[in-house]
Motif scaffolding. Structure first.
Motif, PDB file in Angstrom:
ATOM      1  N   UNK A 193      34.588  36.025  -0.129  1.00 37.18           N
ATOM      2  CA  UNK A 193      33.756  36.499   0.984  1.00 37.18           C
ATOM      3  C   UNK A 193      32.641  37.428   0.512  1.00 37.18           C
ATOM      4  N   UNK A 194      32.845  38.085  -0.620  1.00 36.23           N
ATOM      5  CA  UNK A 194      31.823  39.008  -1.148  1.00 36.23           C
ATOM      6  C   UNK A 194      30.805  38.309  -2.044  1.00 36.23           C
ATOM      7  N   UNK A 195      31.108  37.095  -2.480  1.00 37.19           N
ATOM      8  CA  UNK A 195      30.225  36.412  -3.430  1.00 37.19           C
ATOM      9  C   UNK A 195      28.826  36.159  -2.864  1.00 37.19           C
TER      10      UNK A 195
ATOM     11  N   UNK B 134      26.998  37.624  -0.408  1.00 34.25           N
ATOM     12  CA  UNK B 134      26.150  38.811  -0.274  1.00 34.25           C
ATOM     13  C   UNK B 134      25.729  39.412  -1.624  1.00 34.25           C
ATOM     14  N   UNK B 135      26.600  39.301  -2.616  1.00 37.49           N
ATOM     15  CA  UNK B 135      26.292  39.884  -3.926  1.00 37.49           C
ATOM     16  C   UNK B 135      25.410  38.966  -4.759  1.00 37.49           C
ATOM     17  N   UNK B 136      25.709  37.661  -4.762  1.00 38.95           N
ATOM     18  CA  UNK B 136      25.015  36.738  -5.665  1.00 38.95           C
ATOM     19  C   UNK B 136      24.033  35.799  -4.969  1.00 38.95           C
ATOM     20  N   UNK B 137      24.017  35.797  -3.635  1.00 39.53           N
ATOM     21  CA  UNK B 137      23.048  34.989  -2.915  1.00 39.53           C
ATOM     22  C   UNK B 137      23.374  33.511  -2.824  1.00 39.53           C
TER      23      UNK B 137
ATOM     24  N   UNK C 269      24.664  45.808  -2.803  1.00 42.24           N
ATOM     25  CA  UNK C 269      25.020  44.650  -1.965  1.00 42.24           C
ATOM     26  C   UNK C 269      26.533  44.525  -1.827  1.00 42.24           C
ATOM     27  N   UNK C 270      27.245  44.804  -2.914  1.00 43.87           N
ATOM     28  CA  UNK C 270      28.708  44.737  -2.883  1.00 43.87           C
ATOM     29  C   UNK C 270      29.278  45.767  -1.910  1.00 43.87           C
TER      30      UNK C 270
END
Length: 190
Positions: A84-86, A88-91, A151-152
């Motif tokens: 779920x965090x990928x 927002x962090x990596x686009x 972002x994380x």
């Protein structure tokens, strides 16, 4: 790679189990000599998610097992808690690694008829936000105070939950079933 510390052997000894051998090192061995590893049962647990040459790995495992092969794998790779965090962090969406379903399909493609027992497992919880964040950073490949940190943290603020017992997790987490896969290494239909 079978990377066991002394803990499994110590626990086995405490329970009077003396027929367990921990293999320290890479699998299959670099020299290709599997003779010292002959056993009734070959077991892997939570390896295979990221082994590119999984065919030779499984073939070597089968060649040392006289009676049974056992693999313990999650339905999705253990790092999927960070999925779920990928974005927002990596686009971009994270590409999932192969896990239990793909492993079972590999065995079937190799001509085996594996038995699969599914065990339930509640979502992983952490003792604190910092512990969860540390785990997620490793799965997301970001450094503390690194490029993706802002972002994380924003993504984590939106996703974090604390359960009634004080366990910290992500609201997107679901139970992650574990499969115990068994097959006879000598019986392949192809």
């Amino acid at each position: 790679a079978a990377q066991l510390g002394p803990e499994p052997i110590c626990i086995a000894a405490q329970h009077g189990i003396d027929n367990v051998c921990a293999v320290q090192g890479r699998w299959p061995p670099a020299d290709g000599d599997l003779t010292p590893f002959q056993a009734d049962v070959a077991l892997i647990a939570h390896v295979g998610y990221d082994i590119e040459a999984i065919g030779p790995f499984v073939r070597s495992m089968e060649s040392v097992a006289r009676r049974l092969c056992v693999a313990v794998l999650m339905e999705r790779q253990p790092s999927s808690v960070a999925d779920a965090c990928w974005p927002p962090v990596h686009g971009e969406e994270r590409v999932p690694l192969p896990a239990l379903p793909e492993f079972v399909e590999l065995l079937r493609a190799r001509g085996h008829e594996p038995a699969v027992e599914i065990l339930s497992r509640e979502p992983r919880r952490f003792a604190s936000r910092d512990e969860l964040a540390g785990f997620l950073r490793r799965q997301l490949w970001i450094e503390p105070r690194g490029v993706g940190e802002k972002r994380f943290q924003e993504a984590l603020d939106e996703l974090i939950v604390v359960d009634a017992e004080g366990g910290v997790g992500l609201r997107t987490q679901e139970p992650l079933p574990i499969g115990v896969v068994t097959w006879d290494p000598r019986r392949a239909t192809i």
